[in-house]
Design an enzyme around this catalytic site. Structure first.
Site, PDB file in Angstrom:
ATOM      1  N   MET A  33       0.852  -1.197   0.000  1.00 41.99           N
ATOM      2  CA  MET A  33       0.000   0.000   0.000  1.00 41.99           C
ATOM      3  C   MET A  33       0.889   1.248   0.000  1.00 41.99           C
ATOM      4  SD  MET A  33      -3.426  -0.903   2.084  1.00 41.99           S
ATOM      5  CE  MET A  33      -2.811  -0.607   3.727  1.00 41.99           C
ATOM      6  N   LEU A  36       6.663   2.979   1.690  1.00 41.21           N
ATOM      7  CA  LEU A  36       7.597   1.863   1.786  1.00 41.21           C
ATOM      8  C   LEU A  36       8.675   2.097   2.848  1.00 41.21           C
ATOM      9  CD1 LEU A  36       8.091   1.020  -2.008  1.00 41.21           C
ATOM     10  CD2 LEU A  36       6.346   0.190  -0.413  1.00 41.21           C
ATOM     11  N   HIS A  37       9.028   1.012   3.517  1.00 43.88           N
ATOM     12  CA  HIS A  37      10.126   1.030   4.484  1.00 43.88           C
ATOM     13  C   HIS A  37      10.968  -0.212   4.236  1.00 43.88           C
ATOM     14  CE1 HIS A  37       7.727  -2.000   6.467  1.00 43.88           C
ATOM     15  NE2 HIS A  37       6.714  -1.154   6.555  1.00 43.88           N
ATOM     16  N   GLY A  39      11.096  -3.012   5.528  1.00 44.62           N
ATOM     17  CA  GLY A  39      10.358  -4.288   5.490  1.00 44.62           C
ATOM     18  C   GLY A  39       9.898  -4.591   4.068  1.00 44.62           C
ATOM     19  N   HIS A  40       9.291  -3.581   3.411  1.00 43.18           N
ATOM     20  CA  HIS A  40       8.860  -3.779   2.018  1.00 43.18           C
ATOM     21  C   HIS A  40      10.067  -4.041   1.117  1.00 43.18           C
ATOM     22  CE1 HIS A  40       5.586  -0.927   3.450  1.00 43.18           C
ATOM     23  NE2 HIS A  40       4.886  -1.957   3.028  1.00 43.18           N
ATOM     24  N   GLN A  64     -10.124  -2.493   2.837  1.00 42.22           N
ATOM     25  CA  GLN A  64      -9.580  -3.123   4.047  1.00 42.22           C
ATOM     26  C   GLN A  64      -9.480  -2.141   5.221  1.00 42.22           C
ATOM     27  OE1 GLN A  64      -5.815  -4.168   1.842  1.00 42.22           O
ATOM     28  NE2 GLN A  64      -4.894  -3.812   3.828  1.00 42.22           N
ATOM     29  N   GLN A 156      -2.570 -12.256   8.044  1.00 41.03           N
ATOM     30  CA  GLN A 156      -2.786 -11.966   6.619  1.00 41.03           C
ATOM     31  C   GLN A 156      -2.071 -13.000   5.747  1.00 41.03           C
ATOM     32  OE1 GLN A 156      -2.650  -7.939   4.656  1.00 41.03           O
ATOM     33  NE2 GLN A 156      -0.558  -8.515   4.212  1.00 41.03           N
TER      34      GLN A 156
HETATM   35  O1  PAF Z   1       0.023  -5.798   3.684  1.00 39.35           O
HETATM   36  C1  PAF Z   1      -0.398  -4.882   2.956  1.00 39.35           C
HETATM   37  O2  PAF Z   1       0.283  -3.886   2.700  1.00 39.35           O
HETATM   38  C2  PAF Z   1      -1.787  -4.991   2.350  1.00 39.35           C
HETATM   39  O3  PAF Z   1      -2.677  -5.617   3.221  1.00 39.35           O
HETATM   40  C3  PAF Z   1      -1.791  -5.680   0.966  1.00 39.35           C
HETATM   41  C4  PAF Z   1      -1.326  -7.119   1.049  1.00 39.35           C
HETATM   42  C5  PAF Z   1      -0.898  -4.911   0.010  1.00 39.35           C
HETATM   43  C6  PAF Z   1      -3.218  -5.676   0.397  1.00 39.35           C
HETATM   44  O4  PAF Z   1      -3.711  -4.378   0.247  1.00 39.35           O
END
Ligand code: PAF
Length: 282
Positions: A33, A36-37, A39-40, A64, A156
């Site tokens: 989403m 970004l840090h 972790g991403h 969500q 998740q």
């Molecule tokens: O973990 C996230 O950033 C979100 O839940 C995802 C998997 C991108 C879905 O919107």
């Protein structure tokens, strides 16, 4: 440094994916989403190791977020995100707008059963249906060989794994370990909401989790150990603990005593900021 290609429509995404396929390249997908840090970025680095082509997605998915959650103030900085993705050699960024993902009349949702009824699912009704719906769309839009998810959002991850198995989606789900700050706090886009004082206090969370996991490993009854840990979180300044539970790692149902494979999962508030984390127990 090669250019980062940015596409905003499913048609353009599919055209690029078709080129990758023609060249025989394996494709890794990193759904995010944004905001970004590290972790991403670790997800992207993992995807780079396994795949010739890496696609990242940025879409702040309204489905969500609950009505009282932080959709409007969720951090957004596509230019900064794109610069980081480019630096790592990401091939493609898919950043659709709301209308592209949920056009007028959109009426379908993907809901995953029992796994979504506990923990985050209780505190955030509708959250996992929103996640499952958007992740299904992203997987079908990009048709990657592998998709990468962080263990930080452990429930998740398990929900996505279940959904991919149940729907026979032709993709491998790769779990990437949680990346932590120096004091152990799990990296999260929401950490940037914390004031300096709150950020300092938040460091108590991994410390208390770590010590609680060590106690649970002794095979004692979990409930008094967990009650004590909740008390310590309140003393450390946490305003509310949504849950702190010892669960079977596969079903995510609470268990009375640690047994393999089990995990301790937590969601707690510092001021208005909700932090989640989890640690393997045995
Ligand atoms: O973990 C996230 O950033 C979100 O839940 C995802 C998997 C991108 C879905 O919107």
């Amino acid at each position: 440094m090669p250019e980062l290609q940015i596409v905003r429509t499913v048609a353009d995404l599919r055209a690029v994916v078709a080129q990758y396929r023609r060249s025989g390249a394996g494709i890794g997908l990193v759904p995010t989403m944004g905001a970004l840090h590290d972790g991403h970025l670790t997800l992207v680095r993992s995807a780079k190791l396994d795949n010739a082509r890496v696609i990242a997605t940025i879409f702040v998915n309204p489905k969500q977020f609950g009505p009282t959650e932080d959709l409007a103030r969720y951090p957004r900085d596509e230019a900064a995100d794109a610069a980081m993705l480019k630096e790592l050699g990401t091939d493609l960024l898919f950043a659709p707008d709301l209308e592209e993902m949920y056009p007028e009349g959109f009426a379908t949702s993907v809901s995953v059963g029992a796994l979504t009824q506990s923990l985050e699912g209780l505190s955030r009704p509708g959250f996992f249906t929103g996640v499952a719906t958007v992740v299904t769309k992203l997987l079908l839009q990009a048709l990657p060989d592998r998709a990468y998810f962080g263990e930080k959002d452990f429930q998740q991850l398990q929900v996505v794994r279940r959904m991919v198995r149940d729907l026979n989606l032709p993709v491998g789900i790769v779990a990437v370990p949680t990346i932590r700050e120096a004091d152990g706090l799990a990296m999260s886009s929401r950490n940037r909401y914390l004031s300096p004082a709150q950020r300092k206090m938040a460091g108590a969370l991994p410390q208390i989790m770590h010590e609680t996991v060590a106690e649970l490993r002794n095979g004692q009854i979990a409930s008094p150990i967990i009650a004590k840990a909740k008390g310590r979180l309140h003393q450390a300044g946490f305003d509310r603990v949504d849950y702190l539970e010892l669960c079977d790692e596969t079903s995510l149902q609470p268990i009375p005593v640690a047994r393999a494979p089990s995990r301790l999962l937590v969601a707690a508030y510092v001021g208005g900021t909700r932090l989640i984390d989890n640690w393997p127990v045995v």
